[in-house]
Structures are given as C-alpha cells and as structure tokens.
Design an enzyme around this catalytic site. Structure first.
Site, PDB file in Angstrom:
ATOM      1  N   SER A  46       0.840  -1.191   0.000  1.00  0.00           N
ATOM      2  CA  SER A  46       0.000   0.000   0.000  1.00  0.00           C
ATOM      3  C   SER A  46       0.878   1.246   0.000  1.00  0.00           C
ATOM      4  O   SER A  46       2.082   1.173   0.255  1.00  0.00           O
ATOM      5  CB  SER A  46      -0.882   0.024   1.248  1.00  0.00           C
ATOM      6  OG  SER A  46      -0.065   0.230   2.400  1.00  0.00           O
ATOM      7  N   ASP A  79      -1.150  -1.527  -4.175  1.00  0.00           N
ATOM      8  CA  ASP A  79      -2.564  -1.485  -3.819  1.00  0.00           C
ATOM      9  C   ASP A  79      -3.025  -0.079  -3.453  1.00  0.00           C
ATOM     10  O   ASP A  79      -2.382   0.610  -2.662  1.00  0.00           O
ATOM     11  CB  ASP A  79      -2.796  -2.435  -2.639  1.00  0.00           C
ATOM     12  CG  ASP A  79      -4.254  -2.752  -2.415  1.00  0.00           C
ATOM     13  OD1 ASP A  79      -5.005  -2.825  -3.407  1.00  0.00           O
ATOM     14  OD2 ASP A  79      -4.647  -2.940  -1.248  1.00  0.00           O
ATOM     15  N   ASP A 101      -6.368   4.380  -7.479  1.00  0.00           N
ATOM     16  CA  ASP A 101      -7.562   4.810  -6.758  1.00  0.00           C
ATOM     17  C   ASP A 101      -7.701   6.326  -6.842  1.00  0.00           C
ATOM     18  O   ASP A 101      -7.053   7.058  -6.103  1.00  0.00           O
ATOM     19  CB  ASP A 101      -7.460   4.352  -5.305  1.00  0.00           C
ATOM     20  CG  ASP A 101      -8.698   4.676  -4.488  1.00  0.00           C
ATOM     21  OD1 ASP A 101      -9.571   5.423  -4.968  1.00  0.00           O
ATOM     22  OD2 ASP A 101      -8.778   4.179  -3.352  1.00  0.00           O
ATOM     23  N   GLU A 131     -10.539   2.027  -8.878  1.00  0.00           N
ATOM     24  CA  GLU A 131     -11.722   2.276  -8.074  1.00  0.00           C
ATOM     25  C   GLU A 131     -12.530   3.364  -8.756  1.00  0.00           C
ATOM     26  O   GLU A 131     -12.165   4.533  -8.720  1.00  0.00           O
ATOM     27  CB  GLU A 131     -11.358   2.686  -6.647  1.00  0.00           C
ATOM     28  CG  GLU A 131     -12.575   2.775  -5.772  1.00  0.00           C
ATOM     29  CD  GLU A 131     -12.260   2.751  -4.288  1.00  0.00           C
ATOM     30  OE1 GLU A 131     -12.917   3.514  -3.563  1.00  0.00           O
ATOM     31  OE2 GLU A 131     -11.394   1.980  -3.863  1.00  0.00           O
TER      32      GLU A 131
END
Length: 155
Positions: A46, A79, A101, A131
């Site tokens: 992440s 991620d 994202d 996303e």
C-alpha cells in the site's frame, strides 16, 4: 512458477488470496504459506507501506525477489495508489499489477486519470485495477447492509 502476472494467476486459480505486507518478514510468511498450501498469492504493497519504507524500491524490490524465487505463482501488486508518480515508479520497477484509486476525485476526472494510468500501465504489460465510484472507508461500504448500486456498476 514464481513471479507471475495477474491475468495468469486468475486464469489458473479459482480463488486467490491477496495480502498486504509492510515488513519483509510478513511478505516471506505470505509466500511460505502459499507454497505450503500449493497455491498462488498476491503480495500487496500500500502507499502507507511505501511511506514506511521511505520509498517504493526497497519493499517492491524485495517482494519481486521473493516472488521470483517462490515455487508457486506470486503477483506483486501496488494497492490503492492515489499518486500517479508512485504508479509510474511501480511500472518502472517491474511491478506487474497496480490498483489506481482516484475515487476521491469527481467522476469525470477519476475516469480521465484512470484511463491515462491504464494506458501507460498496459503499454508496459501491467495489470490495472481501479476504483470507479466510491467504496468508502470505515463505515461506508463496511456498514452492514451497504450494497453496490447495480446501475452504478453497470455504468
């Protein structure tokens, strides 16, 4: 086996565990567990883990090396990256899968930025997850009874 791409891993396995790691020891344990189970897995980094390590290269390079030496297929995945420069760094390092994202942006800008990231990533052979729409944080999508709006998913 070893380091693989997401398309191959998903084609060859009915279900795949994806696990975030911060420290190298946890990444090693994830790979060992996948090897003992005889199945592939996804090692996820992440943005917070990247910040913890002071940059992407230390943790991503270690994860890529672990994946290369694994006896089962392992994907290394960046991620929930919101930083396009970080995505570009991951592509340059050889990370085969990223999740971009931009859900915090207005929908039209999210689509525009995601399209641009996907174009760069696909040109390098990198799998892209994105996303689109709002998943939400604590509460939000994790509140009992919350469901995806079907019309949003279709769009």
């Amino acid at each position: 086996m070893a380091l693989t791409d997401m398309a191959s891993l998903l084609r060859d396995h009915r279900a795949v565990g994806a696990f975030n790691f911060v420290q190298l020891e946890l990444a090693e344990a994830i790979v060992l567990g996948a090897e003992e189970a005889g199945t592939g897995a996804v090692l996820q980094l992440s943005q917070n883990a990247v910040r913890f390590h002071g940059g992407l290269a230390p943790a991503a390079s270690a994860a890529l090396r672990l994946a290369e030496e694994a006896s089962v297929p392992i994907v290394v995945h960046l991620d929930h990256a919101t930083d396009e420069a970080l995505v570009d760094d991951a592509i340059a390092l050889g990370v085969p899968s990223i999740m971009f994202d931009a859900a915090h942006l207005p929908e039209s800008e999210n689509l525009e930025r995601t399209r641009a990231v996907a174009h760069r990533a696909h040109a390098a052979g990198v799998w892209v997850e994105a996303e689109l729409g709002e998943i939400g944080g604590k509460g939000g999508a994790h509140t009992p009874g919350v469901r995806t709006d079907v019309a949003d998913a279709v769009a």
